[in-house]
Design an enzyme around this catalytic site. Sequence first.
Site, PDB file in Angstrom:
ATOM      1  CD  GLN A  34      -8.826  -3.115   7.847  1.00  0.00           C
ATOM      2  OE1 GLN A  34      -9.774  -3.875   7.844  1.00  0.00           O
ATOM      3  NE2 GLN A  34      -8.215  -2.743   6.740  1.00  0.00           N
ATOM      4  CG  ASP A  53      -1.988  -1.121   1.103  1.00  0.00           C
ATOM      5  OD1 ASP A  53      -2.278  -1.566  -0.028  1.00  0.00           O
ATOM      6  OD2 ASP A  53      -2.502  -1.536   2.149  1.00  0.00           O
ATOM      7  N   PRO A  57     -21.146  -8.644 -16.222  1.00  0.00           N
ATOM      8  CG  PRO A  57     -22.754 -10.301 -15.869  1.00  0.00           C
ATOM      9  CD  PRO A  57     -22.619  -8.826 -16.103  1.00  0.00           C
ATOM     10  CE  LYS A 111     -11.135  -4.679  -1.803  1.00  0.00           C
ATOM     11  NZ  LYS A 111      -9.710  -4.295  -2.022  1.00  0.00           N
ATOM     12  CG  PHE A 112     -11.875  -7.244 -11.634  1.00  0.00           C
ATOM     13  CD1 PHE A 112     -11.225  -6.042 -11.874  1.00  0.00           C
ATOM     14  CD2 PHE A 112     -11.171  -8.424 -11.831  1.00  0.00           C
ATOM     15  CE1 PHE A 112      -9.908  -6.026 -12.303  1.00  0.00           C
ATOM     16  CE2 PHE A 112      -9.854  -8.416 -12.262  1.00  0.00           C
ATOM     17  CZ  PHE A 112      -9.224  -7.208 -12.498  1.00  0.00           C
ATOM     18  CG  HIS A 113     -19.045  -4.714  -8.159  1.00  0.00           C
ATOM     19  ND1 HIS A 113     -19.459  -4.301  -6.919  1.00  0.00           N
ATOM     20  CD2 HIS A 113     -20.167  -5.117  -8.802  1.00  0.00           C
ATOM     21  CE1 HIS A 113     -20.770  -4.446  -6.807  1.00  0.00           C
ATOM     22  NE2 HIS A 113     -21.217  -4.927  -7.944  1.00  0.00           N
ATOM     23  CB  THR A 168     -11.940  -6.037   7.296  1.00  0.00           C
ATOM     24  OG1 THR A 168     -10.937  -5.416   6.485  1.00  0.00           O
ATOM     25  CG2 THR A 168     -11.929  -7.539   7.084  1.00  0.00           C
ATOM     26  N   GLY A 211      -0.946  -5.153   6.205  1.00  0.00           N
ATOM     27  CA  GLY A 211      -0.478  -3.928   5.590  1.00  0.00           C
ATOM     28  C   GLY A 211       0.379  -3.121   6.527  1.00  0.00           C
ATOM     29  NE  ARG A 212      -3.118   2.263   7.390  1.00  0.00           N
ATOM     30  CZ  ARG A 212      -4.424   2.037   7.308  1.00  0.00           C
ATOM     31  NH1 ARG A 212      -4.993   1.152   8.109  1.00  0.00           N
ATOM     32  NH2 ARG A 212      -5.176   2.690   6.442  1.00  0.00           N
ATOM     33  CG  ASP A 255      -7.188  -6.226  -3.028  1.00  0.00           C
ATOM     34  OD1 ASP A 255      -8.341  -6.573  -3.321  1.00  0.00           O
ATOM     35  OD2 ASP A 255      -6.908  -5.510  -2.044  1.00  0.00           O
ATOM     36  CE  LYS A 257      -3.997  -6.217  -0.028  1.00  0.00           C
ATOM     37  NZ  LYS A 257      -4.529  -4.995  -0.685  1.00  0.00           N
ATOM     38  CB  THR A 309     -16.921  -5.390 -18.033  1.00  0.00           C
ATOM     39  OG1 THR A 309     -17.612  -4.743 -19.109  1.00  0.00           O
ATOM     40  CG2 THR A 309     -15.749  -4.531 -17.590  1.00  0.00           C
TER      41      THR A 309
END
Length: 225
Positions: A179, A10, A65, A60-62, A116, A199-200, A58, A32, A67
Amino acid sequence: MHDRLMVALDVADADAALALRDQMGDSVGWLKIGLRLFVAEGPQLVAAVRKTHKVFLDLKFHDIPNTVAQAVESAGRLGVEMVNVHAGGGMEMLTAAAQSAARFPGMKLIAVTVLTSDPMPAAEAAVVALERAKMARDAGLDGVVCSVHEVEAIKHACGADFITVTPGIRWGGQDQQDQKRVADPAGAIRAGSDYLVVGRPIIQAEDPHAAAMQAQAMMRSAVVL
């Protein structure tokens, strides 16, 4: 535990990402790459990171369908070992993504259940996460991203081989920041998490390599011999 620890890169750019990768060395098996870094640096960074580590892309494809299916195919062509979609896209989108991912047997496709950082009450989050995990399983995905608190129920419903990737890992009194549903590395392993995303606590540590080794030690402490 080396291959179950994922560190989130990150950071803002390739120079920072590759410097962090070199600092950690072989203390982690996975790195990641998220939305910020991928938009900034693109496939070239993925190729550079893959020379030394497995990559979880990461993004998060949304979307519709077709695409999402095309995006998953592009991820497969990059050679990444794991990519995710968002289960909120529904069964048709998940099925299309799984069909596309099937062309790349070396790549795992997982679905985000509930972030999260989502402020919804824990009981509600648990219900939504379980429903979305079942949908992902039925669509042919390999697993999900969920909090540690949902792992046990998801494993029970979807099977021991259904992958659970758990972010929200904190320890040592660290600030939870954005989080909401967190656990320490030992707690995540005891809950049955397959992969821990950190991460952090590692990337902001004075010594990222040492912090990663500390996480691994806590993970090992939870394993019953």
